[in-house]
Structure formats: C-alpha cells, structure tokens
Design an enzyme around this catalytic site. Structure first.
Site, PDB file in Angstrom:
ATOM      1  N   ASP A 152       6.656 -19.485 -25.525  1.00 18.73           N
ATOM      2  CA  ASP A 152       5.991 -19.917 -24.456  1.00 18.73           C
ATOM      3  C   ASP A 152       5.432 -18.653 -23.686  1.00 18.73           C
ATOM      4  O   ASP A 152       4.279 -18.443 -23.127  1.00 18.73           O
ATOM      5  CB  ASP A 152       6.719 -20.905 -23.550  1.00 18.73           C
ATOM      6  N   ASP A 195       7.435 -11.916 -20.885  1.00 23.61           N
ATOM      7  CA  ASP A 195       7.602 -11.454 -19.659  1.00 23.61           C
ATOM      8  C   ASP A 195       7.778  -9.779 -19.882  1.00 23.61           C
ATOM      9  O   ASP A 195       6.972  -9.041 -19.739  1.00 23.61           O
ATOM     10  CB  ASP A 195       8.543 -12.127 -18.724  1.00 23.61           C
TER      11      ASP A 195
END
Ligand code: PRP
Length: 182
Positions: free
Chosen positions: A100, A103
């Site tokens: 998803d 980061d």
C-alpha cells in the site's frame, strides 16, 4: 481526538483510474509469463490487492506475508519483523510484491532481502503510495500509483491506530498526523 472524517487527498475515482492503469501495465508486462504470483503485504495491502488482482488479465495466484515494525510508536522505528511467511515456494516464479505504501522504504527493503535469496524468476514491486521526502532506503518501485506529501494517510487499506482502513478514498489525518509519519 482522531477526526471522524479524514479530509480527502486522493478521491475514490482517481484511485480507481490509477489502479486500472497499473493493472493494464502489469498485464502487458507479464503477458508472456506463464503465471504471476502476487504477494500482498498485510495488512495495508488488502484493498489495493483485491482491486488490482481482479483487473489483471494474466494468470495469477495470490499469497500473503505479514510484517510489522518493531515497537508501538506510530513513527517507524526502522526495524521490521516477519509475522507470517508465504505458503508458496517462489523459486522460479514471477513474483510481484504488492504494497500500500512506501514510507522510509525499510519494509520493502526487508522484503526484497528475504525474498531474493529464494531465487524467484523475477521479483518486482507494485506500490500504491510513496512518500519521496521520507525515503531512507533506495528501494526500486517498478509500478507506482502516486507520490504523496509527508502526511499521515488513511483509507483504502491504510490505518491510523487501526481505524479508517475501509474508507474508499485516501484521506489525511490532520492534527494527529503532525510530527509522525508512515
Ligand atoms: C505500513 C505499510 C508498509 C510500511 C511502510 O505498514 O503497509 O508495509 O508501513 O513503511 P516503511 O516504508 O517505513 O517501512 P504498517 O506497519 O503500518 O502495518 P499495516 O500494513 O499492518 O497497517
């Protein structure tokens, strides 16, 4: 307090459009492959993987891994641990990791490090969201949905304290997101 309704960063329609484009690209690239193994990284991937996998036009199987960052802090500590491994032997298979969000890149780097030695025929990555500003690791993303700013995003599988995963859009948790990121 966590706001009940996060503000919209990427509307549902835009996600649908982009996921469709990614599915076409992946289908075209794996057209000659006998079969593709989609590896979903739990938990955040579950909606993206569900949508992407149904739009692909190539033969595919699906398996999952579960990973978590060490520690309870919302901020990523950097260390990653394996909670659940694949059931599939990936040797000789065409593998596409479905994530998803990237980061810091620690999770994806960890995944590549443990999957590459298993000798898949190919190993690529498909990521819906990336925060360029937060990247610490130079991980290769083969298929990317969106670059986003450094905000705490929720929805479409992503959570804040396990909330908001089922939102149909990518939203932003405003105040609580400041000073933390993921
Ligand atoms: C999120 C996301 C990635 C990871 C990315 O998982 O699903 O796996 O963080 O962060 P990094 O690039 O800094 O490593 P999270 O730990 O929130 O778990 P979840 O998917 O179960 O929500």
């Amino acid at each position: 307090m966590i706001p009940e309704t996060p503000s919209v960063l990427i509307p549902e329609k835009e996600i649908r459009h982009r996921v469709g484009e990614l599915a076409r690209q992946v289908s075209a690239d794996y057209d000659k492959a006998e079969e593709l193994l989609l590896v979903g990284v739990l938990r955040g991937c579950f909606i993206f993987l569900a949508d992407l996998s149904r739009l692909l036009t190539v033969p595919r199987r699906i398996d999952f891994m579960a990973l978590a960052a060490y520690g309870q802090n919302a901020a990523t500590s950097g260390a990653v641990r394996l909670i659940m491994d694949l059931r599939t032997n990936i040797a000789g298979k065409h593998v596409l990791i479905v994530e998803d969000i990237v980061d810091t890149g620690n999770t994806l780097e960890y995944l590549l490090d443990i999957l590459l030695p298993r000798k898949p025929a190919t190993l690529k990555t498909c990521v819906l969201l990336r925060k360029r500003e937060r990247l610490e690791k130079d991980v290769k993303i083969d298929y990317l949905g969106f670059d986003i700013p450094d905000l705490w995003v929720v929805g479409y599988g992503l959570d804040y304290a396990d909330r908001h995963r089922a939102l149909p859009y990518i939203g932003v948790v405003e105040n609580e997101g400041k000073g933390i990121s993921r």
